[in-house]
Design an enzyme around this catalytic site. Structure first.
Site, PDB file in Angstrom:
ATOM      1  NE  ARG A   1      -2.498   8.676  -9.531  1.00 26.99           N
ATOM      2  CZ  ARG A   1      -3.783   8.892  -9.161  1.00 26.99           C
ATOM      3  NH1 ARG A   1      -4.708   8.036  -9.470  1.00 26.99           N
ATOM      4  NH2 ARG A   1      -4.126   9.951  -8.463  1.00 26.99           N
TER       5      ARG A   1
ATOM      6  CG  HIS B   1       6.056  -1.605 -11.748  1.00 33.40           C
ATOM      7  ND1 HIS B   1       5.954  -1.302 -10.411  1.00 33.40           N
ATOM      8  CD2 HIS B   1       6.516  -2.883 -11.796  1.00 33.40           C
ATOM      9  CE1 HIS B   1       6.342  -2.348  -9.683  1.00 33.40           C
ATOM     10  NE2 HIS B   1       6.698  -3.315 -10.502  1.00 33.40           N
TER      11      HIS B   1
ATOM     12  CB  CYS C   1      -2.971  -1.725 -29.247  1.00 32.59           C
ATOM     13  SG  CYS C   1      -4.333  -2.699 -29.935  1.00 32.59           S
TER      14      CYS C   1
ATOM     15  CB  CYS D   1      -4.962   0.325 -31.825  1.00 32.99           C
ATOM     16  SG  CYS D   1      -3.282  -0.027 -32.380  1.00 32.99           S
TER      17      CYS D   1
ATOM     18  CG  LEU E   1      10.132   9.264   5.416  1.00 33.94           C
ATOM     19  CD1 LEU E   1      10.948  10.549   5.278  1.00 33.94           C
ATOM     20  CD2 LEU E   1       8.685   9.535   5.022  1.00 33.94           C
TER      21      LEU E   1
HETATM   22  N1  APR Z   1      11.760  10.148   0.891  1.00 35.12           N
HETATM   23  C1  APR Z   1      12.114   8.840   0.915  1.00 35.12           C
HETATM   24  N2  APR Z   1      11.246   7.820   1.050  1.00 35.12           N
HETATM   25  C2  APR Z   1       9.964   8.151   1.188  1.00 35.12           C
HETATM   26  C3  APR Z   1       9.489   9.488   1.181  1.00 35.12           C
HETATM   27  C4  APR Z   1      10.460  10.509   1.034  1.00 35.12           C
HETATM   28  N3  APR Z   1      10.143  11.800   1.026  1.00 35.12           N
HETATM   29  N4  APR Z   1       8.150   9.469   1.346  1.00 35.12           N
HETATM   30  C5  APR Z   1       7.786   8.194   1.456  1.00 35.12           C
HETATM   31  N5  APR Z   1       8.873   7.385   1.365  1.00 35.12           N
HETATM   32  C6  APR Z   1       8.941   5.929   1.418  1.00 35.12           C
HETATM   33  C7  APR Z   1       7.924   5.291   2.337  1.00 35.12           C
HETATM   34  O1  APR Z   1       8.438   5.216   3.655  1.00 35.12           O
HETATM   35  C8  APR Z   1       7.743   3.917   1.709  1.00 35.12           C
HETATM   36  O2  APR Z   1       8.673   2.992   2.246  1.00 35.12           O
HETATM   37  O3  APR Z   1       8.634   5.454   0.130  1.00 35.12           O
HETATM   38  C9  APR Z   1       8.056   4.152   0.233  1.00 35.12           C
HETATM   39  C10 APR Z   1       6.848   4.099  -0.682  1.00 35.12           C
HETATM   40  O4  APR Z   1       6.303   2.820  -0.673  1.00 35.12           O
HETATM   41  P1  APR Z   1       5.041   2.436  -1.571  1.00 35.12           P
HETATM   42  O5  APR Z   1       3.985   3.443  -1.407  1.00 35.12           O
HETATM   43  O6  APR Z   1       4.699   1.025  -1.266  1.00 35.12           O
HETATM   44  O7  APR Z   1       5.610   2.598  -3.053  1.00 35.12           O
HETATM   45  P2  APR Z   1       6.496   1.567  -3.898  1.00 35.12           P
HETATM   46  O8  APR Z   1       7.393   0.788  -3.021  1.00 35.12           O
HETATM   47  O9  APR Z   1       7.101   2.339  -4.997  1.00 35.12           O
HETATM   48  O10 APR Z   1       5.377   0.600  -4.483  1.00 35.12           O
HETATM   49  C11 APR Z   1       5.760  -0.427  -5.349  1.00 35.12           C
HETATM   50  O11 APR Z   1       3.464  -0.900  -5.722  1.00 35.12           O
HETATM   51  O12 APR Z   1       1.219  -0.610  -6.278  1.00 35.12           O
HETATM   52  C12 APR Z   1       2.452  -0.485  -6.600  1.00 35.12           C
HETATM   53  O13 APR Z   1       2.940  -0.574  -8.850  1.00 35.12           O
HETATM   54  C13 APR Z   1       2.989   0.275  -7.726  1.00 35.12           C
HETATM   55  O14 APR Z   1       5.280   0.598  -8.378  1.00 35.12           O
HETATM   56  C14 APR Z   1       4.398   0.532  -7.279  1.00 35.12           C
HETATM   57  C15 APR Z   1       4.694  -0.660  -6.368  1.00 35.12           C
END
Ligand code: APR
Length: 236
Positions: free
Chosen positions: A57, A107, A115, A134, A200
């Site tokens: 990552r 997060h 540590c 550490c 999106l």
């Molecule tokens: N523009 C806008 N939105 C977008 C785009 C884009 N180009 N591409 C994807 N998305 C949207 C998707 O439709 C979805 O609703 O972004 C969202 C991503 O959702 P997740 O993958 O669930 O990510 P997130 O909501 O940040 O996850 C929350 O879950 O596991 C974890 O800790 C991790 O911080 C993260 C938390």
């Protein structure tokens, strides 16, 4: 009149920078078992696997660049006459690299090391290993400074206070599936705060928002920021 804006961003804001989201098709949680790589138990069972996951990552993040959505939010922070509190669930540093300041990483961050023995924090090297000691206490309990499932997100009192002071809450690029962030919209509405979703597509919590605008963040975020700044006088 809107004076205090609280913005919550999620993986969608960084998607067009080439960083994968978690729950979209082909997302990280379809490639990895989150219980193995994003929980304290997973780390205890196989720290090398967890470090390898976050090292990948970190590398992705280093190779990525902020996109127009990140830059637009920086412009908003700089030019909006009121306050703009930027809260992110993202562990990348693309908001900062776009110039945003005071970003609240609820997060944690991929750029940080922690540590688990003494709580000391330092800048993560490019690649972390379970054998890293550490620099403060010397113990080998080094972990990424990331909030895993089952752990308490950072800065919650600060975020709650900002939500209570807000006139507008905007969630950008988040699926609304992980609490407590997924609950911010309801919390904001309970305080009488107007709420807007920029995503999106409609998220799991879309119906809780007063308004939703849908499309790629690189387009809809700059458009929304331009609207917020229309009529704001700027120094010449
Ligand atoms: N523009 C806008 N939105 C977008 C785009 C884009 N180009 N591409 C994807 N998305 C949207 C998707 O439709 C979805 O609703 O972004 C969202 C991503 O959702 P997740 O993958 O669930 O990510 P997130 O909501 O940040 O996850 C929350 O879950 O596991 C974890 O800790 C991790 O911080 C993260 C938390």
């Amino acid at each position: 009149m809107v004076q205090n804006i609280v913005i919550l961003t999620g993986a969608g804001v960084s998607a067009e920078s080439g960083l994968g989201t978690f729950r979209d098709e082909g997302g990280l949680w379809s490639q990895y078992d989150l219980k193995e790589v994003a929980t304290p138990k997973g780390f205890a069972l196989d720290p090398a696997k967890v470090h390898a996951f976050y090292n990948a990552r970190r590398l992705n993040c280093l190779m990525a660049a902020p996109n127009p959505a990140h830059f637009a939010l920086t412009t908003l922070q700089r030019q909006f006459p009121g306050t703009v509190t930027l809260v992110t669930q993202n562990i990348d540093d693309l908001h900062e690299r776009a110039g945003s300041t005071g970003v609240i990483h609820m997060h944690g961050t991929i750029t940080g090391a922690l540590c688990a023995a003494c709580g000391h924090r330092w800048d993560a090297p490019r690649a972390m290993a379970a054998t890293d000691a550490c620099p403060s206490c010397g113990k080998t309990a080094t972990r990424p400074d990331i909030v895993w499932f089952g752990e308490i997100p950072y800065h919650m009192p600060e975020i709650d206070a900002a939500l209570m002071q807000a006139d507008l809450f905007v969630a950008i690029g988040t699926s609304g599936s992980v609490y407590p962030a997924a609950g911010f919209v309801a919390e904001a509405r309970a305080c009488g705060v107007r709420t807007l979703e920029l995503n999106l597509e409609p998220s799991e919590t879309a119906r809780t928002f007063d308004e939703g605008r849908y499309g790629p963040a690189s387009k809809i975020v700059p458009d929304w920021v331009a609207e917020m700044l229309a009529g704001v006088s700027r120094p010449t």
